[in-house]
Design a protein around this motif. Sequence first.
Motif, PDB file in Angstrom:
ATOM      1  N   GLN A  43       0.813  -1.208   0.000  1.00 37.30           N
ATOM      2  CA  GLN A  43       0.000   0.000   0.000  1.00 37.30           C
ATOM      3  C   GLN A  43       0.853   1.266   0.000  1.00 37.30           C
ATOM      4  OE1 GLN A  43      -2.339  -0.694   3.510  1.00 37.30           O
ATOM      5  NE2 GLN A  43      -4.101  -1.336   2.305  1.00 37.30           N
ATOM      6  N   ALA A  44       2.112   1.156   0.336  1.00 36.27           N
ATOM      7  CA  ALA A  44       2.978   2.320   0.481  1.00 36.27           C
ATOM      8  C   ALA A  44       3.008   3.217  -0.759  1.00 36.27           C
ATOM      9  CB  ALA A  44       4.383   1.891   0.878  1.00 36.27           C
ATOM     10  N   PRO A  45       3.128   2.696  -1.987  1.00 34.39           N
ATOM     11  CA  PRO A  45       3.157   3.588  -3.153  1.00 34.39           C
ATOM     12  C   PRO A  45       1.860   4.376  -3.344  1.00 34.39           C
ATOM     13  CG  PRO A  45       3.985   1.426  -3.744  1.00 34.39           C
ATOM     14  CD  PRO A  45       3.401   1.319  -2.363  1.00 34.39           C
ATOM     15  N   MET A  46       0.756   3.877  -2.823  1.00 34.98           N
ATOM     16  CA  MET A  46      -0.537   4.539  -2.982  1.00 34.98           C
ATOM     17  C   MET A  46      -0.760   5.643  -1.946  1.00 34.98           C
ATOM     18  SD  MET A  46      -1.969   3.254  -5.591  1.00 34.98           S
ATOM     19  CE  MET A  46      -3.642   3.813  -5.395  1.00 34.98           C
ATOM     20  N   GLN A  47       0.040   5.689  -0.900  1.00 32.67           N
ATOM     21  CA  GLN A  47      -0.203   6.608   0.200  1.00 32.67           C
ATOM     22  C   GLN A  47      -0.308   8.074  -0.237  1.00 32.67           C
ATOM     23  OE1 GLN A  47      -1.220   5.557   3.065  1.00 32.67           O
ATOM     24  NE2 GLN A  47      -1.491   7.624   3.820  1.00 32.67           N
ATOM     25  N   PRO A  48       0.591   8.599  -1.090  1.00 29.66           N
ATOM     26  CA  PRO A  48       0.428   9.999  -1.514  1.00 29.66           C
ATOM     27  C   PRO A  48      -0.888  10.251  -2.254  1.00 29.66           C
ATOM     28  CG  PRO A  48       2.624   9.217  -2.050  1.00 29.66           C
ATOM     29  CD  PRO A  48       1.827   8.021  -1.605  1.00 29.66           C
ATOM     30  N   ILE A  49      -1.324   9.282  -3.042  1.00 31.75           N
ATOM     31  CA  ILE A  49      -2.589   9.428  -3.770  1.00 31.75           C
ATOM     32  C   ILE A  49      -3.751   9.422  -2.791  1.00 31.75           C
ATOM     33  CG2 ILE A  49      -4.138   8.348  -5.459  1.00 31.75           C
ATOM     34  CD1 ILE A  49      -1.555   7.319  -6.846  1.00 31.75           C
ATOM     35  N   ILE A  50      -3.716   8.512  -1.851  1.00 28.44           N
ATOM     36  CA  ILE A  50      -4.786   8.425  -0.849  1.00 28.44           C
ATOM     37  C   ILE A  50      -4.861   9.714  -0.043  1.00 28.44           C
ATOM     38  CG2 ILE A  50      -5.515   7.222   1.253  1.00 28.44           C
ATOM     39  CD1 ILE A  50      -4.333   4.645  -0.074  1.00 28.44           C
ATOM     40  N   CYS A  51      -3.715  10.260   0.337  1.00 26.53           N
ATOM     41  CA  CYS A  51      -3.695  11.528   1.080  1.00 26.53           C
ATOM     42  C   CYS A  51      -4.271  12.663   0.235  1.00 26.53           C
ATOM     43  CB  CYS A  51      -2.277  11.867   1.521  1.00 26.53           C
ATOM     44  SG  CYS A  51      -1.667  10.832   2.858  1.00 26.53           S
ATOM     45  N   SER A  52      -3.953  12.686  -1.040  1.00 27.19           N
ATOM     46  CA  SER A  52      -4.493  13.722  -1.933  1.00 27.19           C
ATOM     47  C   SER A  52      -6.002  13.607  -2.048  1.00 27.19           C
ATOM     48  CB  SER A  52      -3.863  13.620  -3.321  1.00 27.19           C
ATOM     49  OG  SER A  52      -2.501  13.922  -3.267  1.00 27.19           O
ATOM     50  N   ILE A  53      -6.504  12.387  -2.171  1.00 26.58           N
ATOM     51  CA  ILE A  53      -7.951  12.167  -2.253  1.00 26.58           C
ATOM     52  C   ILE A  53      -8.617  12.632  -0.965  1.00 26.58           C
ATOM     53  CG2 ILE A  53      -9.764  10.406  -2.339  1.00 26.58           C
ATOM     54  CD1 ILE A  53      -7.945   8.875  -4.314  1.00 26.58           C
ATOM     55  N   GLN A  54      -8.022  12.296   0.174  1.00 20.01           N
ATOM     56  CA  GLN A  54      -8.584  12.715   1.461  1.00 20.01           C
ATOM     57  C   GLN A  54      -8.639  14.236   1.554  1.00 20.01           C
ATOM     58  OE1 GLN A  54     -10.074  10.872   3.679  1.00 20.01           O
ATOM     59  NE2 GLN A  54      -9.557   8.939   2.713  1.00 20.01           N
ATOM     60  N   HIS A  55      -7.583  14.901   1.090  1.00 23.61           N
ATOM     61  CA  HIS A  55      -7.545  16.362   1.123  1.00 23.61           C
ATOM     62  C   HIS A  55      -8.644  16.948   0.225  1.00 23.61           C
ATOM     63  CE1 HIS A  55      -6.022  20.425   1.283  1.00 23.61           C
ATOM     64  NE2 HIS A  55      -6.025  20.449  -0.046  1.00 23.61           N
ATOM     65  N   LEU A  56      -8.796  16.407  -0.972  1.00 25.52           N
ATOM     66  CA  LEU A  56      -9.837  16.884  -1.880  1.00 25.52           C
ATOM     67  C   LEU A  56     -11.235  16.649  -1.318  1.00 25.52           C
ATOM     68  CD1 LEU A  56      -8.401  15.810  -5.337  1.00 25.52           C
ATOM     69  CD2 LEU A  56      -8.747  18.144  -4.512  1.00 25.52           C
ATOM     70  N   LYS A  57     -11.436  15.490  -0.710  1.00 27.44           N
ATOM     71  CA  LYS A  57     -12.729  15.191  -0.107  1.00 27.44           C
ATOM     72  C   LYS A  57     -13.080  16.233   0.944  1.00 27.44           C
ATOM     73  CE  LYS A  57     -13.346  11.112   1.534  1.00 27.44           C
ATOM     74  NZ  LYS A  57     -13.196   9.738   2.049  1.00 27.44           N
ATOM     75  N   THR A  58     -12.101  16.572   1.767  1.00 24.03           N
ATOM     76  CA  THR A  58     -12.333  17.543   2.834  1.00 24.03           C
ATOM     77  C   THR A  58     -12.604  18.925   2.260  1.00 24.03           C
ATOM     78  OG1 THR A  58     -10.904  16.294   4.319  1.00 24.03           O
ATOM     79  CG2 THR A  58     -11.340  18.577   4.904  1.00 24.03           C
ATOM     80  N   SER A  59     -11.775  19.357   1.319  1.00 26.95           N
ATOM     81  CA  SER A  59     -11.920  20.706   0.774  1.00 26.95           C
ATOM     82  C   SER A  59     -13.175  20.865  -0.063  1.00 26.95           C
ATOM     83  CB  SER A  59     -10.682  21.099  -0.030  1.00 26.95           C
ATOM     84  OG  SER A  59     -10.554  20.304  -1.177  1.00 26.95           O
ATOM     85  N   MET A  60     -13.645  19.787  -0.679  1.00 25.92           N
ATOM     86  CA  MET A  60     -14.836  19.851  -1.532  1.00 25.92           C
ATOM     87  C   MET A  60     -16.097  19.379  -0.797  1.00 25.92           C
ATOM     88  SD  MET A  60     -13.156  18.466  -5.068  1.00 25.92           S
ATOM     89  CE  MET A  60     -14.650  18.679  -6.026  1.00 25.92           C
ATOM     90  N   GLN A  61     -15.940  18.998   0.461  1.00 25.78           N
ATOM     91  CA  GLN A  61     -17.040  18.506   1.285  1.00 25.78           C
ATOM     92  C   GLN A  61     -17.761  17.326   0.643  1.00 25.78           C
ATOM     93  OE1 GLN A  61     -19.404  21.952   2.200  1.00 25.78           O
ATOM     94  NE2 GLN A  61     -17.829  22.823   3.512  1.00 25.78           N
ATOM     95  N   VAL A  62     -16.978  16.390   0.091  1.00 27.37           N
ATOM     96  CA  VAL A  62     -17.498  15.166  -0.507  1.00 27.37           C
ATOM     97  C   VAL A  62     -17.392  14.058   0.539  1.00 27.37           C
ATOM     98  CG1 VAL A  62     -17.153  13.451  -2.318  1.00 27.37           C
ATOM     99  CG2 VAL A  62     -16.817  15.871  -2.815  1.00 27.37           C
ATOM    100  N   LYS A  63     -18.437  13.255   0.640  1.00 27.18           N
ATOM    101  CA  LYS A  63     -18.434  12.181   1.631  1.00 27.18           C
ATOM    102  C   LYS A  63     -18.307  10.816   0.956  1.00 27.18           C
ATOM    103  CE  LYS A  63     -21.373  14.713   4.766  1.00 27.18           C
ATOM    104  NZ  LYS A  63     -22.657  14.748   5.453  1.00 27.18           N
ATOM    105  N   ASN A  64     -17.653   9.915   1.625  1.00 29.53           N
ATOM    106  CA  ASN A  64     -17.624   8.492   1.275  1.00 29.53           C
ATOM    107  C   ASN A  64     -17.240   8.190  -0.174  1.00 29.53           C
ATOM    108  OD1 ASN A  64     -18.409   7.877   3.895  1.00 29.53           O
ATOM    109  ND2 ASN A  64     -20.559   8.088   3.367  1.00 29.53           N
ATOM    110  N   ILE A  65     -16.137   8.718  -0.633  1.00 27.53           N
ATOM    111  CA  ILE A  65     -15.633   8.330  -1.944  1.00 27.53           C
ATOM    112  C   ILE A  65     -14.258   7.700  -1.744  1.00 27.53           C
ATOM    113  CG2 ILE A  65     -14.585  10.555  -2.515  1.00 27.53           C
ATOM    114  CD1 ILE A  65     -15.710   9.939  -5.436  1.00 27.53           C
TER     115      ILE A  65
END
Length: 58
Positions: free
Chosen positions: A5-27
């Motif tokens: 899972q380590a190579p995916m971590q930066p992508i997952i963090c970016s998705i989490q940041h976008l979810k928070t900033s765009m107020q998107v839930k459960n994606i």
Amino acid sequence: MEKSQAPMQPIICSIQHLKTSMQVKNITFHGLRHTHASYLIYKGVSIYYIFQRLGHAN
């Protein structure tokens, strides 16, 4: 976190940041993958191209 899972971590963090900033839930990354494939199908892109682009195993 597993080693695979380590190579995916930066992508997952970016998705989490976008979810928070765009107020998107459960994606999830997997959900985004499906949305992307659906959009390509909607736009008339060939299934073979989508298969290659997404790197699906079967």
